[in-house]
Enzyme design. Structure first.
Site, short mmCIF file in Angstrom:
data_model
loop_
_atom_site.label_atom_id
_atom_site.label_comp_id
_atom_site.label_asym_id
_atom_site.label_seq_id
_atom_site.Cartn_x
_atom_site.Cartn_y
_atom_site.Cartn_z
NE ARG A 1 -3.27 -0.02 2.85
CZ ARG A 1 -4.00 -0.25 3.92
NH1 ARG A 1 -4.74 -1.32 3.97
NH2 ARG A 1 -4.00 0.57 4.93
CG HIS B 1 6.19 -23.37 5.92
ND1 HIS B 1 5.12 -22.97 6.67
CD2 HIS B 1 7.18 -23.63 6.81
CE1 HIS B 1 5.45 -22.97 7.94
NE2 HIS B 1 6.70 -23.36 8.06
CE LYS C 1 9.11 -27.11 8.16
NZ LYS C 1 9.96 -26.01 8.57
CD GLU D 1 5.80 -22.85 16.44
OE1 GLU D 1 6.43 -22.02 15.78
OE2 GLU D 1 4.56 -22.80 16.60
CG HIS E 1 2.08 -26.56 9.35
ND1 HIS E 1 2.09 -26.13 8.05
CD2 HIS E 1 2.23 -25.44 10.11
CE1 HIS E 1 2.25 -24.81 8.03
NE2 HIS E 1 2.32 -24.38 9.26
CE LYS F 1 2.45 -20.07 17.85
NZ LYS F 1 3.42 -20.29 16.79
C1 BG6 Z 1 3.06 -21.14 10.69
C2 BG6 Z 1 2.24 -20.78 11.90
O1 BG6 Z 1 2.25 -21.71 9.70
O2 BG6 Z 1 4.07 -22.08 11.06
C3 BG6 Z 1 3.12 -20.22 13.01
O3 BG6 Z 1 1.26 -19.81 11.56
C4 BG6 Z 1 4.27 -21.18 13.30
O4 BG6 Z 1 2.35 -19.97 14.19
C5 BG6 Z 1 4.98 -21.58 12.02
O5 BG6 Z 1 5.15 -20.52 14.19
C6 BG6 Z 1 6.00 -22.68 12.29
O6 BG6 Z 1 6.78 -22.90 11.15
P1 BG6 Z 1 8.25 -23.51 11.27
O7 BG6 Z 1 8.68 -23.79 9.87
O8 BG6 Z 1 9.08 -22.48 11.98
O9 BG6 Z 1 8.11 -24.75 12.10
#
Ligand code: BG6
Length: 484
Positions: free
Chosen positions: A45, A174, A178, A212, A236, A336
């Protein structure tokens, strides 16, 4: 060779773009893998001149590229590819201006990467179409979260489908980028040793942990509306589960792999109000210490709307109702502010029918441990003789490493490099098909509904632990334990 294309990133100055997408594109350029790519047009923006944008990108790249990846020489050619265009998602004239910046000679080759709020995806697609910037060769990459339940996900998918074909729609998870996830396919389907044993006759249970150590960081507002189930399990963990559980595909083509993943997701037994308390655990981090540092609890961090109804940890005992997996629990957990950051899939094999050995072999099992991060590895945990002159044969665990760690380090890349490269080349294998995402939401909706119906409580856990004790009990009541 396929025609060249322009890549347009919506949300081009955002966090994802800064930390992941632009570094990944730089790396592809550095390794000469981005030959198909013509220009990278970041949009946002703010009004920013191209040269100012490039200066910011340069300093961010130096910050976010892995050690040793920066090169002035590579930058000098990467720099020429970078362009910035101001776009307010709802403003038609901004799209006309974007059109003027796109190379007219590249009409067929346009890849749009949507890294904005998903609520804008529909509008962006419509505006692109109205400005005649989409044709049957154009493609779009969609970042998560794709909705917050099945209905909102279907709505986004529907809006996108009015403009882009499914074959041109790349939904990112994502985790699929990996390296170890792809290696899992190689190990499972490349080795006759494993294929016959990949079933309930031999496997006792499967565990998937995505732990995490960070908290919600600057994303508290988003996270408080989302929670661990929607943020991590819907995508995931269920993607990992579907790859472990799928039937052998007839080929490695995207459609064949996705068909099999879909079937596995469809076979997930719904969680109901009757079994939610026995099969799920919700947790929320309280104050504690992570990696030696004192940290606050989720509720003390800030006043996030809905925070007291949000879980930052979830554990689930899932069941896959099909011929291969009936009777094998799939224990999933993610959270987390846990004791450390690691993601792992563990396939635990059944015990021997009885023990011949001095120490109790039935306590020790064979396991295939697939580590996704922080390091990438696959190891087989086996048993052999405890060495020495003892009078009785005793067993000891031994790990066989199936990955060549020195090589995999040298060849390592970020998941976004893999996924961007595949999207540029039009390979959908590591992206989620529409029906997969919707089926995953359908199952997640059953969990949320069950939680609402029976008021499944959120249990506190101290930061720096592996979640509430109820998560340990989830496996312990079945006579099993989480592999730590
Ligand atoms: C994201 C989540 O999709 O994946 C985050 O929204 C999370 O909350 C992250 O921290 C973790 O990804 P990675 O690759 O660091 O394990």
């Amino acid at each position: 060779m396929k025609p060249k294309l322009d890549l347009v990133i919506f949300g081009g100055t955002g966090d994802l773009s800064t930390r992941k997408l632009l570094p990944a594109l730089f790396q592809l350029h550095r390794h000469q893998l981005a030959d198909r790519l013509h220009r990278i047009i970041a949009t946002g923006r703010a009004t920013i001149a191209d040269e100012d944008f490039r200066t910011t990108v340069k300093s961010n790249l130096k910050k976010f590229l892995p050690d040793g990846a920066w090169s002035d020489e590579v930058w000098s050619t990467f720099h020429d590819r970078l362009v910035y265009s101001t776009i307010d998602a709802g403003n038609a004239s901004d799209y006309q201006a974007l059109g003027k910046r796109l190379d007219p000679g590249l009409a067929p080759g346009r890849l749009y990467y949507l890294a904005t709020l998903p609520s804008l995806y529909g509008q962006i697609c419509q505006q692109l179409q109205a400005a005649h910037l989409v044709d049957e060769h154009s493609a779009v990459v969609l970042e998560k979260p794709l909705g917050h339940d099945l209905a909102s996900c279907q709505q986004i998918n529907e809006q996108v489908a009015q403009v882009f074909r499914e074959e041109g729609t790349f939904r990112i998870d994502h985790y699929l980028g990996k390296e170890t996830v792809q290696n899992l396919l190689a190990v499972r389907f490349g080795n006759p040793l494993f294929s016959p044993m990949w079933r309930n006759t031999f496997v006792d249970n499967v565990q998937i942990t995505v732990a995490e150590d960070i908290g919600v960081e600057g994303r508290g507002d988003y996270y408080a509306k989302t929670g661990a189930l929607r943020d991590m399990v819907q995508n995931h963990l269920l993607q990992l589960l579907s790859i472990v559980a799928m039937e052998p595909p007839v080929s490695l083509r995207a459609a064949d792999i996705r068909d099999e993943k879909m079937k596995a997701l469809r076979a997930l037994m719904p969680i109901t109000a009757d079994n939610a308390r026995e099969c799920t655990v919700r947790g929320r981090y309280a104050a504690g210490a992570v990696n030696g540092e004192a940290v606050k609890g989720f509720l003390d961090e800030a006043e996030f709307e809905n925070a007291d109804a949000t879980e930052t940890f979830v554990a689930i005992k899932a069941a896959i109702n099909n011929w291969r997996w009936a009777g094998v629990p799939f224990y999933l957990r993610t959270g987390k502010r846990l004791s450390r950051r690691y993601s792992e899939i563990v396939i635990e094999y059944k015990r021997q029918p009885f023990s011949l050995f001095a120490n109790d072999a039935n306590e020790l099992t064979n396991k295939l441990v697939i580590r996704l991060q922080p390091e990438e590895s696959i190891s087989l945990h086996t048993l052999n003789k405890k060495p020495g002159l003892t009078s009785k044969l005793s067993l000891q665990p031994v790990e066989l490493h199936l990955t060549d760690e020195s090589r995999s380090k040298a060849d390592s890349y970020d998941a976004y490099e893999r996924l961007l490269l595949d999207a540029i080349n039009g390979d959908q294998t590591l992206f989620m098909r529409r029906d997969e995402v919707e089926t995953a939401w359908r199952w997640i909706d059953t969990v949320i509904e069950a939680w609402e119906q029976n008021g499944t409580p959120i249990k506190n856990y101290n930061s720096g632990t592996m979640g509430p004790s109820a998560a340990t009990a989830l496996a312990a009541v079945d006579g099993r334990s989480w592999y730590e």
